[in-house]
Design a protein around this motif. Sequence first.
Motif, PDB file in Angstrom:
ATOM      1  N   ILE A  79       0.876  -1.168   0.000  1.00 31.91           N
ATOM      2  CA  ILE A  79       0.000   0.000   0.000  1.00 31.91           C
ATOM      3  C   ILE A  79       0.916   1.221   0.000  1.00 31.91           C
ATOM      4  CG2 ILE A  79      -1.801   1.313   1.167  1.00 31.91           C
ATOM      5  CD1 ILE A  79      -2.681  -1.295   2.532  1.00 31.91           C
ATOM      6  N   PHE A  80       0.860   1.991  -1.086  1.00 28.90           N
ATOM      7  CA  PHE A  80       1.632   3.228  -1.195  1.00 28.90           C
ATOM      8  C   PHE A  80       0.770   4.380  -0.707  1.00 28.90           C
ATOM      9  CE2 PHE A  80       4.417   0.780  -3.835  1.00 28.90           C
ATOM     10  CZ  PHE A  80       5.651   1.395  -3.696  1.00 28.90           C
ATOM     11  N   TYR A  81       1.392   5.294   0.031  1.00 28.67           N
ATOM     12  CA  TYR A  81       0.689   6.447   0.577  1.00 28.67           C
ATOM     13  C   TYR A  81       1.166   7.753  -0.038  1.00 28.67           C
ATOM     14  CZ  TYR A  81      -0.922   3.131   4.061  1.00 28.67           C
ATOM     15  OH  TYR A  81      -1.487   2.043   4.677  1.00 28.67           O
ATOM     16  N   ASN A  82       1.774   7.680  -1.194  1.00 30.96           N
ATOM     17  CA  ASN A  82       2.120   8.881  -1.944  1.00 30.96           C
ATOM     18  C   ASN A  82       2.116   8.552  -3.429  1.00 30.96           C
ATOM     19  OD1 ASN A  82       4.489   7.331  -1.617  1.00 30.96           O
ATOM     20  ND2 ASN A  82       5.815   9.102  -1.612  1.00 30.96           N
ATOM     21  N   SER A  83       2.146   9.581  -4.253  1.00 29.29           N
ATOM     22  CA  SER A  83       2.011   9.376  -5.693  1.00 29.29           C
ATOM     23  C   SER A  83       3.238   8.683  -6.273  1.00 29.29           C
ATOM     24  CB  SER A  83       1.796  10.725  -6.393  1.00 29.29           C
ATOM     25  OG  SER A  83       2.984  11.466  -6.371  1.00 29.29           O
ATOM     26  N   PRO A  84       3.050   7.945  -7.365  1.00 29.84           N
ATOM     27  CA  PRO A  84       4.170   7.228  -7.973  1.00 29.84           C
ATOM     28  C   PRO A  84       5.292   8.163  -8.434  1.00 29.84           C
ATOM     29  CG  PRO A  84       2.092   6.613  -9.015  1.00 29.84           C
ATOM     30  CD  PRO A  84       1.797   7.689  -8.033  1.00 29.84           C
ATOM     31  N   GLU A  85       4.938   9.389  -8.824  1.00 35.47           N
ATOM     32  CA  GLU A  85       5.973  10.336  -9.249  1.00 35.47           C
ATOM     33  C   GLU A  85       6.901  10.702  -8.096  1.00 35.47           C
ATOM     34  OE1 GLU A  85       2.606  11.223  -9.947  1.00 35.47           O
ATOM     35  OE2 GLU A  85       2.688  10.422 -11.983  1.00 35.47           O
ATOM     36  N   SER A  86       6.349  10.868  -6.902  1.00 38.52           N
ATOM     37  CA  SER A  86       7.173  11.269  -5.762  1.00 38.52           C
ATOM     38  C   SER A  86       7.922  10.095  -5.135  1.00 38.52           C
ATOM     39  CB  SER A  86       6.332  11.979  -4.701  1.00 38.52           C
ATOM     40  OG  SER A  86       5.392  11.100  -4.153  1.00 38.52           O
ATOM     41  N   THR A  87       7.539   8.860  -5.463  1.00 34.30           N
ATOM     42  CA  THR A  87       8.231   7.718  -4.864  1.00 34.30           C
ATOM     43  C   THR A  87       9.639   7.552  -5.404  1.00 34.30           C
ATOM     44  OG1 THR A  87       7.305   6.166  -6.475  1.00 34.30           O
ATOM     45  CG2 THR A  87       6.142   6.393  -4.359  1.00 34.30           C
ATOM     46  N   ARG A  88       9.962   8.230  -6.501  1.00 33.82           N
ATOM     47  CA  ARG A  88      11.340   8.177  -6.997  1.00 33.82           C
ATOM     48  C   ARG A  88      12.282   8.829  -5.995  1.00 33.82           C
ATOM     49  NH1 ARG A  88       8.204   8.095 -11.407  1.00 33.82           N
ATOM     50  NH2 ARG A  88       8.850   6.927 -13.230  1.00 33.82           N
TER      51      ARG A  88
END
Length: 174
Positions: A79-88
């Motif tokens: 479960i990711f709690y932030n956008s895929p762009e910011s996960t970089r």
Amino acid sequence: MNRISLALALLLIVGFAVAYWQMGGFKAATVTAETTSRPYFVAGRYYAGPANDEAFGDLTRQAYTLRKAGKLRGDFGNIFYNSPESTRDSARVFVGVLVADTSSQALPAGYSYRTFAAGQRVLHARIKASYLVAPDKLYNGIKTAAEEQKLTLRHVYLEHFPDQGEPEVFAAVK
């Protein structure tokens, strides 16, 4: 010599293209707007920090080891709690195993449950592809569908990578 180099380069390009095709790299994700009909439970551990940090990889490897040893039964799920762009740059993610329920198996030390609730409006993306190429395709499909349908994403995502079947991502929408 130039012809040999050119032939080898061409052969490598064709080989990589065939491998990418076999993994489903040329397929697009199927995205539908849905309401989750049931809750999804993830047994795992929370991570917050740089996405390329070794600790993040360690949590994934630990979940794999626990599954392989039979100490956790289920499919890989996060479960990711932030956008895929910011996960970089920085990831906030609960890493673990998607389980059927919260009562049929004991949790390993340090593990807890998180729930992706039932009754949420989501964009549900699926693809017939390897888990190696699926995440980018799934997230790009979600982003495109959200723009086309004028939906606002809440930046909470459930990833499900089953051993059998299609990888999928559920993206919560407002």
